[in-house]
Design an enzyme around this catalytic site. Sequence first.
Site, PDB file in Angstrom:
ATOM      1  N   THR A  46      38.186  12.300 -28.063  1.00 60.43           N
ATOM      2  CA  THR A  46      39.396  12.957 -28.547  1.00 60.43           C
ATOM      3  C   THR A  46      40.632  12.388 -27.846  1.00 60.43           C
ATOM      4  O   THR A  46      40.608  12.171 -26.632  1.00 60.43           O
ATOM      5  CB  THR A  46      39.278  14.478 -28.284  1.00 60.43           C
ATOM      6  OG1 THR A  46      38.114  14.931 -28.976  1.00 60.43           O
ATOM      7  CG2 THR A  46      40.488  15.242 -28.772  1.00 60.43           C
ATOM      8  N   ARG A  63      30.583  16.634  -0.458  1.00 57.20           N
ATOM      9  CA  ARG A  63      32.009  16.780  -0.755  1.00 57.20           C
ATOM     10  C   ARG A  63      32.373  18.235  -0.972  1.00 57.20           C
ATOM     11  O   ARG A  63      31.732  18.924  -1.767  1.00 57.20           O
ATOM     12  CB  ARG A  63      32.363  15.986  -2.014  1.00 57.20           C
ATOM     13  CG  ARG A  63      32.311  14.492  -1.782  1.00 57.20           C
ATOM     14  CD  ARG A  63      32.481  13.739  -3.073  1.00 57.20           C
ATOM     15  NE  ARG A  63      32.155  12.338  -2.877  1.00 57.20           N
ATOM     16  CZ  ARG A  63      33.058  11.370  -2.745  1.00 57.20           C
ATOM     17  NH1 ARG A  63      34.332  11.652  -2.794  1.00 57.20           N
ATOM     18  NH2 ARG A  63      32.687  10.127  -2.556  1.00 57.20           N
ATOM     19  N   SER A 104      35.177 -10.747  -9.748  1.00 55.60           N
ATOM     20  CA  SER A 104      35.670  -9.412  -9.401  1.00 55.60           C
ATOM     21  C   SER A 104      35.971  -9.324  -7.903  1.00 55.60           C
ATOM     22  O   SER A 104      35.116  -9.660  -7.076  1.00 55.60           O
ATOM     23  CB  SER A 104      34.579  -8.403  -9.800  1.00 55.60           C
ATOM     24  OG  SER A 104      34.915  -7.102  -9.400  1.00 55.60           O
ATOM     25  N   LYS A 134      49.617   8.837 -11.733  1.00 55.37           N
ATOM     26  CA  LYS A 134      50.057   8.690 -10.338  1.00 55.37           C
ATOM     27  C   LYS A 134      51.594   8.557 -10.292  1.00 55.37           C
ATOM     28  O   LYS A 134      52.279   9.565 -10.268  1.00 55.37           O
ATOM     29  CB  LYS A 134      49.295   7.547  -9.675  1.00 55.37           C
ATOM     30  CG  LYS A 134      47.768   7.829  -9.718  1.00 55.37           C
ATOM     31  CD  LYS A 134      46.962   6.815  -8.962  1.00 55.37           C
ATOM     32  CE  LYS A 134      45.480   6.858  -9.318  1.00 55.37           C
ATOM     33  NZ  LYS A 134      44.754   8.015  -8.793  1.00 55.37           N
ATOM     34  N   HIS A 156      48.035   1.884  -8.831  1.00 60.51           N
ATOM     35  CA  HIS A 156      48.793   2.416  -7.684  1.00 60.51           C
ATOM     36  C   HIS A 156      50.169   1.777  -7.555  1.00 60.51           C
ATOM     37  O   HIS A 156      50.821   1.917  -6.518  1.00 60.51           O
ATOM     38  CB  HIS A 156      47.984   2.262  -6.392  1.00 60.51           C
ATOM     39  CG  HIS A 156      46.795   3.166  -6.382  1.00 60.51           C
ATOM     40  ND1 HIS A 156      46.857   4.482  -5.974  1.00 60.51           N
ATOM     41  CD2 HIS A 156      45.524   2.957  -6.804  1.00 60.51           C
ATOM     42  CE1 HIS A 156      45.671   5.037  -6.116  1.00 60.51           C
ATOM     43  NE2 HIS A 156      44.841   4.140  -6.623  1.00 60.51           N
ATOM     44  N   SER A 165      44.356   0.872  -3.010  1.00 64.13           N
ATOM     45  CA  SER A 165      44.861   2.183  -2.615  1.00 64.13           C
ATOM     46  C   SER A 165      44.443   2.629  -1.226  1.00 64.13           C
ATOM     47  O   SER A 165      45.131   3.423  -0.610  1.00 64.13           O
ATOM     48  CB  SER A 165      44.425   3.224  -3.634  1.00 64.13           C
ATOM     49  OG  SER A 165      43.031   3.408  -3.569  1.00 64.13           O
TER      50      SER A 165
HETATM   51  N1  PMP Z   1      42.056   2.279 -10.777  1.00 64.77           N
HETATM   52  C1  PMP Z   1      42.277   2.564  -9.476  1.00 64.77           C
HETATM   53  C2  PMP Z   1      42.541   1.436  -8.537  1.00 64.77           C
HETATM   54  C3  PMP Z   1      42.246   3.889  -9.013  1.00 64.77           C
HETATM   55  O1  PMP Z   1      42.446   4.166  -7.729  1.00 64.77           O
HETATM   56  C4  PMP Z   1      41.994   4.931  -9.943  1.00 64.77           C
HETATM   57  C5  PMP Z   1      41.918   6.403  -9.580  1.00 64.77           C
HETATM   58  N2  PMP Z   1      42.245   6.832  -8.424  1.00 64.77           N
HETATM   59  C6  PMP Z   1      41.780   4.596 -11.279  1.00 64.77           C
HETATM   60  C7  PMP Z   1      41.820   3.278 -11.660  1.00 64.77           C
HETATM   61  C8  PMP Z   1      41.520   5.653 -12.291  1.00 64.77           C
HETATM   62  O2  PMP Z   1      42.728   6.216 -12.728  1.00 64.77           O
HETATM   63  P1  PMP Z   1      42.776   7.714 -13.292  1.00 64.77           P
HETATM   64  O3  PMP Z   1      42.881   8.604 -12.098  1.00 64.77           O
HETATM   65  O4  PMP Z   1      43.951   7.744 -14.184  1.00 64.77           O
HETATM   66  O5  PMP Z   1      41.492   7.922 -14.035  1.00 64.77           O
END
Ligand code: PMP
Length: 420
Positions: A288, A29, A146, A258, A227, A199
């Site tokens: 924290t 990456r 799941s 997001k 999302h 997503s």
């Molecule tokens: N759930 C899904 C489906 C995600 O795509 C993501 C991150 N892209 C997260 C949880 C995690 O969210 P965050 O970026 O706020 O840590």
Amino acid sequence: MGLIKNARHPFYEHCHSALNEIRQQGRYRTFTPLARLAERFPLYEEEVAAVPEGREVVVWSTNDYLGMGVVPEVQEAAIAAIREHGAGAGGTRNIAGTSPLHTQLEAELASLHGKEAGLLFVSGYVSNQASLQTILTSMPGWICFSDRMNHASMIAGIKGARGSQTVIFEHNDLADLEAKLAEAPAEAPKLIAFESVYSMDGDMADIAGICALARKYNAITYLDEVHAVGLYGEEGGGVSQRDGVADQVDIIEGTLAKGFGVHGGYITASAEIVDFLRSTASGFIFTTALPPAVVGAALTSVRKVRAEGWRREKMFERVNTFRQRLRAAGIPFTMTPSHIVPVPIGDAETCKRISRRLLTEYGQYATPINYPTVAKGTERLRLTPGPFHTDEMMDEMVRALSVLLREEGVIPGRSAAERQ
Ligand code: PMP
């Protein structure tokens, strides 16, 4: 700083060979140095050797779907919170006390989803990981159903729940889910974990259908709306709000990073489920709290997004316009029921090359989505047009894609350049 050449521990050698293997498999990456330009979003500044002050590029891969992170009132709220409360939270909620901003934001999120209570986590990832792991270790005999396409953060929580059993059901396949629920012992505590908008493919779950199965087989439901929050439903409460089924879901999880454009994660649920997680989830207790700037900005953002439906409408208008233009130019894309526009490429190297050329030759940034994020052969560019993308930006992007997809053999026909 000298190179550690003969470090004796085998882990040094492991890192070296693992990285080589990752490189050989084309999975190494690299990050593109891009700085967001708050005043000119969705323009970013790219660090280029030839241009000392950088070069402006249009970004098509942001998850700040509505551009809330650059809205002046949201930025001002962050600055005001820093001035009033300082740069950091000063500790965990237990140790350093809890600021009114945190409790106000939790109440706002609970009301957004029509739930009794909300709980903030340091990210969406942590909310999933910590909540699922804690729930699935709370009683003996849990079975977690799941969805096969669930996000890594949910999988981390589910896998980390030692002693619980996991049953993976085929993606969005209610018949498979029902067959698996029916096979499980009736008395075992069951949880169904799934997302509303997936997503990478941009497809959606049948939330009502899954909740009906949950009722039939006495399971609780855990829904990731990461999302979808901010984007769907009358007030941006997600697909569960749009479909009028939020009250049927036990736990709704979301992100502030997001659709709300800031940072942080949360869950909303019944007062006692929230209280239980607040009191027992390690990933909540021992870290924290989110800094005041983030919470202040998120609070303003959530309130604005709830009240200002035009931001959602504008995003969908832009998504539709972009799709029309792609279609008119003969550029293939996957038609999704969401705001996500995947452009299939089908090969990792070609996908990376097209992304690279889009950036270097046309100043358009679209991340290549490759294995292992998606299955081999389904590599794609994932585009997320938003309210800030202008017609001119779209024309430029469509023109660039039209040339590059032909030159790279993704679609037939010679490129404009070759015809000249
Ligand atoms: N759930 C899904 C489906 C995600 O795509 C993501 C991150 N892209 C997260 C949880 C995690 O969210 P965050 O970026 O706020 O840590």
